[in-house]
Motif scaffolding. Structure first.
Motif, mmCIF file in Angstrom:
data_model
loop_
_atom_site.group_PDB
_atom_site.id
_atom_site.type_symbol
_atom_site.label_atom_id
_atom_site.label_comp_id
_atom_site.label_asym_id
_atom_site.label_seq_id
_atom_site.Cartn_x
_atom_site.Cartn_y
_atom_site.Cartn_z
ATOM 1 N N TRP A 102 -1.455 -47.976 70.090
ATOM 2 C CA TRP A 102 -1.636 -48.203 68.653
ATOM 3 C C TRP A 102 -1.702 -46.885 67.894
ATOM 4 O O TRP A 102 -1.136 -46.755 66.802
ATOM 5 C CB TRP A 102 -2.905 -49.007 68.402
ATOM 6 C CG TRP A 102 -2.738 -50.490 68.525
ATOM 7 C CD1 TRP A 102 -3.312 -51.309 69.456
ATOM 8 C CD2 TRP A 102 -1.950 -51.335 67.686
ATOM 9 N NE1 TRP A 102 -2.921 -52.613 69.258
ATOM 10 C CE2 TRP A 102 -2.092 -52.662 68.177
ATOM 11 C CE3 TRP A 102 -1.143 -51.109 66.578
ATOM 12 C CZ2 TRP A 102 -1.448 -53.745 67.594
ATOM 13 C CZ3 TRP A 102 -0.498 -52.195 65.979
ATOM 14 C CH2 TRP A 102 -0.660 -53.494 66.484
ATOM 15 N N THR A 142 1.489 -54.525 71.239
ATOM 16 C CA THR A 142 1.924 -55.773 70.605
ATOM 17 C C THR A 142 2.451 -56.739 71.657
ATOM 18 O O THR A 142 3.201 -56.353 72.551
ATOM 19 C CB THR A 142 3.024 -55.503 69.561
ATOM 20 O OG1 THR A 142 4.117 -54.808 70.190
ATOM 21 C CG2 THR A 142 2.497 -54.656 68.420
ATOM 22 N N GLY A 238 1.781 -52.203 59.058
ATOM 23 C CA GLY A 238 0.465 -52.765 59.385
ATOM 24 C C GLY A 238 0.330 -54.206 58.944
ATOM 25 O O GLY A 238 0.009 -55.087 59.758
ATOM 26 N N TRP A 242 0.012 -57.530 61.392
ATOM 27 C CA TRP A 242 -1.154 -58.410 61.264
ATOM 28 C C TRP A 242 -0.699 -59.842 60.981
ATOM 29 O O TRP A 242 -1.207 -60.796 61.563
ATOM 30 C CB TRP A 242 -2.051 -57.914 60.140
ATOM 31 C CG TRP A 242 -3.253 -58.791 59.922
ATOM 32 C CD1 TRP A 242 -4.419 -58.789 60.624
ATOM 33 C CD2 TRP A 242 -3.388 -59.818 58.931
ATOM 34 N NE1 TRP A 242 -5.283 -59.750 60.137
ATOM 35 C CE2 TRP A 242 -4.677 -60.392 59.087
ATOM 36 C CE3 TRP A 242 -2.562 -60.302 57.914
ATOM 37 C CZ2 TRP A 242 -5.137 -61.427 58.278
ATOM 38 C CZ3 TRP A 242 -3.022 -61.335 57.100
ATOM 39 C CH2 TRP A 242 -4.299 -61.883 57.285
ATOM 40 N N THR A 245 0.665 -61.390 64.106
ATOM 41 C CA THR A 245 -0.397 -61.727 65.031
ATOM 42 C C THR A 245 -1.070 -63.036 64.627
ATOM 43 O O THR A 245 -1.357 -63.901 65.454
ATOM 44 C CB THR A 245 -1.450 -60.603 65.083
ATOM 45 O OG1 THR A 245 -0.819 -59.393 65.514
ATOM 46 C CG2 THR A 245 -2.560 -60.951 66.060
#
Length: 250
Positions: A102, A142, A238, A242, A245
């Motif tokens: 990350w 990821t 970012g 997110w 996810t």
């Protein structure tokens, strides 16, 4: 968590100091690795007390102790940004490998964002290794299948390359740099093709916001005003990751 965050902050401050010098010196042809650290304005060599990230600049009033020139704010931005990325990565990632992955992504995108914002430059020496790392260490960060990474890299590069060629054919001049296509391909290697539509949407909105800020500040925006798309893509990564996810979790 606190110990991990502290480790990340320390690593980020050290690396951020180097990356700040890279952003200010590399585009002008000055060496980053060779020679002692020096003032960007007068060239005087910095002493050990001047080399403590963030703290030295604050104690000096954000000015060179020798000539009094203002220290380029990119140094502080890079050190604080890299420290924040390190803190978040090592505090919340499930293990050291994931934290490292990350942070490599975050530090790479931070460097590219500042280079593009200041110089409209996305060097192959950064975008191509970032793409390579997306396949090598990206799986630790990821949860994206390797085929999806390959499609993401190809699609990211191909979409913006097609836009660049189409714009040149219609307008007879460059409108989109190839570095932007390589950057989106590199991000696709980390995020997979599924994240690219939302990423481009967020980057476009960020670009509109940037243009709006310029319009307010300068009373308008010229038709040929350049905007750093690469910076927008870095900022959008970012939120896109997110969002991806959350979608996979649902």
């Amino acid at each position: 968590m606190l110990v991990g965050a502290g480790i990340g902050v320390g690593l980020g401050l050290i690396l951020g100091s180097f990356l700040g010098a890279l952003v200010t010196r590399w585009p002008t042809g000055r060496s980053v690795a060779a020679g002692r650290s020096c003032c960007d304005t007068c060239g005087v060599a910095l002493r050990p007390r001047d080399l403590v990230p963030v703290l030295s600049a604050l104690l000096a009033g954000l000015r060179c102790r020798s000539c009094g020139a203002r220290i380029d704010p990119v140094h502080m931005a890079m050190e604080v940004g890299a420290a924040a990325i390190g803190a978040i990565g090592f505090a919340f990632a499930p293990d050291t490998l994931a934290a490292t992955a990350w942070c490599l992504l975050g530090w790479g995108l931070l460097t590219l964002a500042l280079l593009d914002a200041r110089h409209f430059w996305l060097p192959d020496a950064l975008t191509l290794p970032l793409a390579f790392l997306g396949f090598v260490v990206g799986p630790y960060a990821t949860d994206v299948a390797m085929p999806d990474r390959g499609i993401g890299a190809a699609a990211g590069y191909g979409v913006l390359m097609a836009v660049s060629l189409a714009y040149r054919a219609m307008r007879g001049r460059e409108g989109l740099g190839w570095g932007d296509a390589k950057l989106l391909g590199a991000i696709g290697a980390w995020a997979g093709w599924q994240a690219l539509p939302f990423l481009l949407l967020v980057a476009s909105l960020a670009g509109l916001g940037w243009a709006g800020w310029l319009a307010v500040r300068y009373g308008g925006v010229e038709r040929d005003r350049r905007l750093p798309l690469g910076t927008m893509l870095c900022l959008a990564t970012g939120p896109a990751l997110w969002g991806e996810t959350m979608l996979l979790a649902a």
